[in-house]
Design an enzyme around this catalytic site. Structure first.
Site, mmCIF file in Angstrom:
data_model
loop_
_atom_site.group_PDB
_atom_site.id
_atom_site.type_symbol
_atom_site.label_atom_id
_atom_site.label_comp_id
_atom_site.label_asym_id
_atom_site.label_seq_id
_atom_site.Cartn_x
_atom_site.Cartn_y
_atom_site.Cartn_z
ATOM 1 N N ILE A 34 0.825 -1.213 0.000
ATOM 2 C CA ILE A 34 0.000 0.000 0.000
ATOM 3 C C ILE A 34 0.863 1.269 0.000
ATOM 4 O O ILE A 34 0.391 2.347 -0.371
ATOM 5 C CB ILE A 34 -0.955 -0.024 1.228
ATOM 6 C CG1 ILE A 34 -2.173 0.841 0.992
ATOM 7 C CG2 ILE A 34 -0.239 0.350 2.514
ATOM 8 C CD1 ILE A 34 -3.289 0.596 1.997
ATOM 9 N N HIS A 104 5.455 -12.109 5.706
ATOM 10 C CA HIS A 104 5.398 -11.551 4.353
ATOM 11 C C HIS A 104 6.816 -11.371 3.848
ATOM 12 O O HIS A 104 7.713 -10.995 4.603
ATOM 13 C CB HIS A 104 4.629 -10.229 4.296
ATOM 14 C CG HIS A 104 5.045 -9.221 5.314
ATOM 15 N ND1 HIS A 104 4.719 -9.324 6.651
ATOM 16 C CD2 HIS A 104 5.782 -8.083 5.208
ATOM 17 C CE1 HIS A 104 5.224 -8.306 7.317
ATOM 18 N NE2 HIS A 104 5.885 -7.534 6.459
ATOM 19 N N HIS A 106 8.790 -9.140 1.070
ATOM 20 C CA HIS A 106 8.720 -8.000 0.158
ATOM 21 C C HIS A 106 9.502 -8.352 -1.112
ATOM 22 O O HIS A 106 10.620 -8.874 -1.024
ATOM 23 C CB HIS A 106 9.393 -6.769 0.761
ATOM 24 C CG HIS A 106 8.797 -6.251 2.028
ATOM 25 N ND1 HIS A 106 8.031 -5.097 2.074
ATOM 26 C CD2 HIS A 106 8.864 -6.703 3.308
ATOM 27 C CE1 HIS A 106 7.667 -4.861 3.333
ATOM 28 N NE2 HIS A 106 8.166 -5.819 4.096
#
Ligand code: AMP
Length: 122
Positions: A34, A104, A106
């Protein structure tokens, strides 16, 4: 650390908040960050409830782990990151400043990314 089912990526997985999906496999989901830090900045998460890489590597099934590794490479190709090269980064815990407590990775790309870390004292 116990898994917090109210973290933002758990909400994305439940469809409670939207994401800009890039890729999905049986056990993994990838979407645009985001707040991108590079022209390509995508996050790849496992669908299972794992806090971080330490938790995932200790508890996830071999099928989940294989799916996740493949999903990361497939996602990079979906966004064309492999053409110029890319960086994978996964923050794990306090020292790494992990903000969202759901594993997560990246994927950064689309420009020269510089050195990976400053040396101590720089
Ligand atoms: P980390 O510091 O590795 O935990 O990074 C968390 C990342 O999640 C940051 O790069 C945020 O910009 C990103 N992020 C937070 N909320 C969302 C969201 N709703 N959709 C996509 N990315 C998000």
């Amino acid at each position: 650390m116990a898994y917090d089912p109210n973290n933002v990526f758990a909400k994305i997985l439940r469809g409670e908040i939207p994401c800009k999906k890039v890729h999905e496999s049986r056990h993994s989901l990838a979407f645009h960050d985001i707040n991108p830090l590079s022209p390509i900045h995508v996050l790849v998460i496992p669908k299972g409830a794992y806090v971080d890489f330490d938790d995932f590597s200790a508890r996830a099934s071999a099928e989940e782990q294989a799916d996740y590794i493949k999903a990361i490479g497939d996602t990079a190709r979906v966004v064309g990151a492999e053409k110029g090269g890319y960086r994978l980064l996964s923050n794990c815990g306090v020292n790494a400043n992990q903000e969202v407590p759901h594993l997560h990775v990246h994927i950064f790309g689309g420009r020269l990314l510089g050195r990976m870390l400053k040396k101590d004292g720089e």
